[in-house]
Scaffold this motif. Sequence first.
Motif, PDB file in Angstrom:
ATOM      1  N   UNK A 135       8.276   4.169 -29.138  1.00  0.00           N
ATOM      2  CA  UNK A 135       7.468   2.944 -29.203  1.00  0.00           C
ATOM      3  C   UNK A 135       5.972   3.227 -29.027  1.00  0.00           C
ATOM      4  N   UNK A 136       5.650   4.149 -28.127  1.00  0.00           N
ATOM      5  CA  UNK A 136       4.250   4.492 -27.887  1.00  0.00           C
ATOM      6  C   UNK A 136       3.589   5.068 -29.135  1.00  0.00           C
ATOM      7  N   UNK A 137       4.412   5.535 -30.079  1.00  0.00           N
ATOM      8  CA  UNK A 137       3.893   6.107 -31.329  1.00  0.00           C
ATOM      9  C   UNK A 137       3.995   5.117 -32.494  1.00  0.00           C
ATOM     10  N   UNK A 138       4.259   3.866 -32.158  1.00  0.00           N
ATOM     11  CA  UNK A 138       4.290   2.841 -33.216  1.00  0.00           C
ATOM     12  C   UNK A 138       5.612   2.722 -33.951  1.00  0.00           C
ATOM     13  N   UNK A 139       6.650   3.372 -33.392  1.00  0.00           N
ATOM     14  CA  UNK A 139       7.960   3.325 -34.050  1.00  0.00           C
ATOM     15  C   UNK A 139       8.997   2.763 -33.082  1.00  0.00           C
ATOM     16  N   UNK A 140       9.799   1.834 -33.573  1.00  0.00           N
ATOM     17  CA  UNK A 140      10.862   1.272 -32.742  1.00  0.00           C
ATOM     18  C   UNK A 140      12.173   1.948 -33.131  1.00  0.00           C
ATOM     19  N   UNK A 141      12.654   2.861 -32.261  1.00  0.00           N
ATOM     20  CA  UNK A 141      13.920   3.542 -32.533  1.00  0.00           C
ATOM     21  C   UNK A 141      15.073   2.590 -32.253  1.00  0.00           C
ATOM     22  N   UNK A 142      15.871   2.283 -33.246  1.00  0.00           N
ATOM     23  CA  UNK A 142      16.955   1.314 -33.062  1.00  0.00           C
ATOM     24  C   UNK A 142      18.226   1.985 -32.547  1.00  0.00           C
ATOM     25  N   UNK A 143      18.812   2.847 -33.378  1.00  0.00           N
ATOM     26  CA  UNK A 143      20.030   3.572 -32.983  1.00  0.00           C
ATOM     27  C   UNK A 143      20.087   4.891 -33.755  1.00  0.00           C
ATOM     28  N   UNK A 144      21.004   5.759 -33.310  1.00  0.00           N
ATOM     29  CA  UNK A 144      21.212   7.035 -34.002  1.00  0.00           C
ATOM     30  C   UNK A 144      22.289   6.880 -35.059  1.00  0.00           C
ATOM     31  N   UNK A 145      22.006   7.381 -36.231  1.00  0.00           N
ATOM     32  CA  UNK A 145      23.010   7.541 -37.261  1.00  0.00           C
ATOM     33  C   UNK A 145      23.302   9.043 -37.331  1.00  0.00           C
ATOM     34  N   UNK A 146      24.091   9.441 -38.334  1.00  0.00           N
ATOM     35  CA  UNK A 146      24.488  10.853 -38.379  1.00  0.00           C
ATOM     36  C   UNK A 146      24.108  11.544 -39.679  1.00  0.00           C
ATOM     37  N   UNK A 147      23.438  12.686 -39.538  1.00  0.00           N
ATOM     38  CA  UNK A 147      23.270  13.602 -40.659  1.00  0.00           C
ATOM     39  C   UNK A 147      24.459  14.565 -40.595  1.00  0.00           C
ATOM     40  N   UNK A 148      24.650  15.207 -39.429  1.00  0.00           N
ATOM     41  CA  UNK A 148      25.880  15.979 -39.214  1.00  0.00           C
ATOM     42  C   UNK A 148      25.646  17.467 -39.006  1.00  0.00           C
ATOM     43  N   UNK A 149      26.735  18.193 -38.870  1.00  0.00           N
ATOM     44  CA  UNK A 149      26.638  19.635 -38.654  1.00  0.00           C
ATOM     45  C   UNK A 149      26.101  20.333 -39.892  1.00  0.00           C
ATOM     46  N   UNK A 150      25.103  21.160 -39.675  1.00  0.00           N
ATOM     47  CA  UNK A 150      24.428  21.818 -40.792  1.00  0.00           C
ATOM     48  C   UNK A 150      25.083  23.170 -41.111  1.00  0.00           C
TER      49      UNK A 150
END
Length: 334
Positions: free
Chosen positions: A138-153
Motif C-alpha cells: 500500500x505504501x507503494x501505491x498498490x493494494x495487494x488483494x490476494x495471492x494467485x498461483x504461477x506455480x513450481x518453475x
Amino acid sequence: LVVGLFAGCTPKQQTTTEGGNTPAETKPVEKRVMRIGIGLNEDHPQFKGLEKFKEELNKKVDTIDVQLFANSALGDDRAMMEGLQLGTQEGTCPSTAPIGNFVEEFKVFDFPYLFPDEASADKVLDGEIGQELLDSLSAKGMKGLVYWENGFRNLTNRQVEVRKPEDMKGLKVRTMENPIHLAAFRAFGANPTPMAFGELFTALQQKTVDGQENPIATIYYNKFYEVQGYTTLTKHLYSPFVFMISQKFWDESTPEEQEAIMEAAKIARDHERQLNREANETLSKELEANGMKVIELTPEEQQAFQTKAQAIYGEFAQGKIAEYLDRVQKELAK
Ligand code: TK8
C-alpha cells in the motif's frame, strides 16, 4: 458509449456510462474503468481467473467496468506495477519476483526450494505472513488483494538433456529480473540473463538465450515447445502471483465495492489455483506430444540442485528478508 479512454485523461474521468435506452428520469449508472493487464495469454489459467473475477464482480456491483488485457499489451510485470502507481492502469497480477524491486521483503519468496509443495505455499501466503507482505504494498501505491498461483518453475532449454547442475554449464538461461534468481542460476552453473517475459519467446527463437524457467502451464500455453527441446522438472521455485489493484482505485471505492472486489478476487483465486494445478499435473504429456523430452529427476538428482541453491541463502538472507525467511521456515516446520 465509452468516454474518457483518451490519453491524458485523469483516472477520475475514465468512466463509462450505460443506459442509452433508459427513461429520461433514470440516471445512467456511471462506471469506473478497471483496466487489468497480464503478461500471459488468454489460454493460461491466470486469464481464466481474471474472467472469473470480472464475472463475480459484475454479479455484486454494476459500477465497475473491468477490462482485461493479456500478452503484455499494457507492458511487462514491472511496467504494469508502475502503471498502477502512475494511474495509467488499475490492476495487474505479477509474479512476486519483480515485486521485490518495489518492496524488498517480497524477496523471501525467491529462495529456491523454500516451499516443498503447494499446500505449504497456501498456508504461508493465505496466512499472517502473506497478509503482512500484501499490506506492505500500500505504501507503494498498490493494494495487494490476494495471492494467485504461477506455480513450481521448471527449466527448459533447446539442446541439452539436463539432469544435474553440471549439465547446465554455460547454458544461457533467461530468468526474471531478480538478483536471487540470477545468483541461483549462477550457482547451478548456468549463464543467466534477466529479461522481460514479453521478449522471451523471440529470444528463444532467435537463440539469444538457450533456455528459460517457468511452470508447465506457461511452457505449454506459450508454446515454448516450438523453440525448446527439453523440460527438466527441477521444481526449483514455487512462484506466487499477487493480484493487485492501484491503491487509488481501492481508496476511491465505496465499502460495498471494496467488499465485492475482495470477494471476487478470492473466488477467482480458488478457480485459478484449481485450473493451474490441473494444468501443471496434466500438461507434461502434451509437451511430449508436441515433441519435447520431459525429464523427471530422481530425489537424489533434485537434491544436487537443492544443495547448490542452499549455498546462496546466506548471501541474500539479510535484514528484513532474513526475518521473513526465518518466520516462513518456522511456519512450515509447524
Ligand atoms: C508474466 C510473468 C510470468 C513469469 C515470468 O507476466 O516472467 O517468467 O513467470 O508468468 O509473470
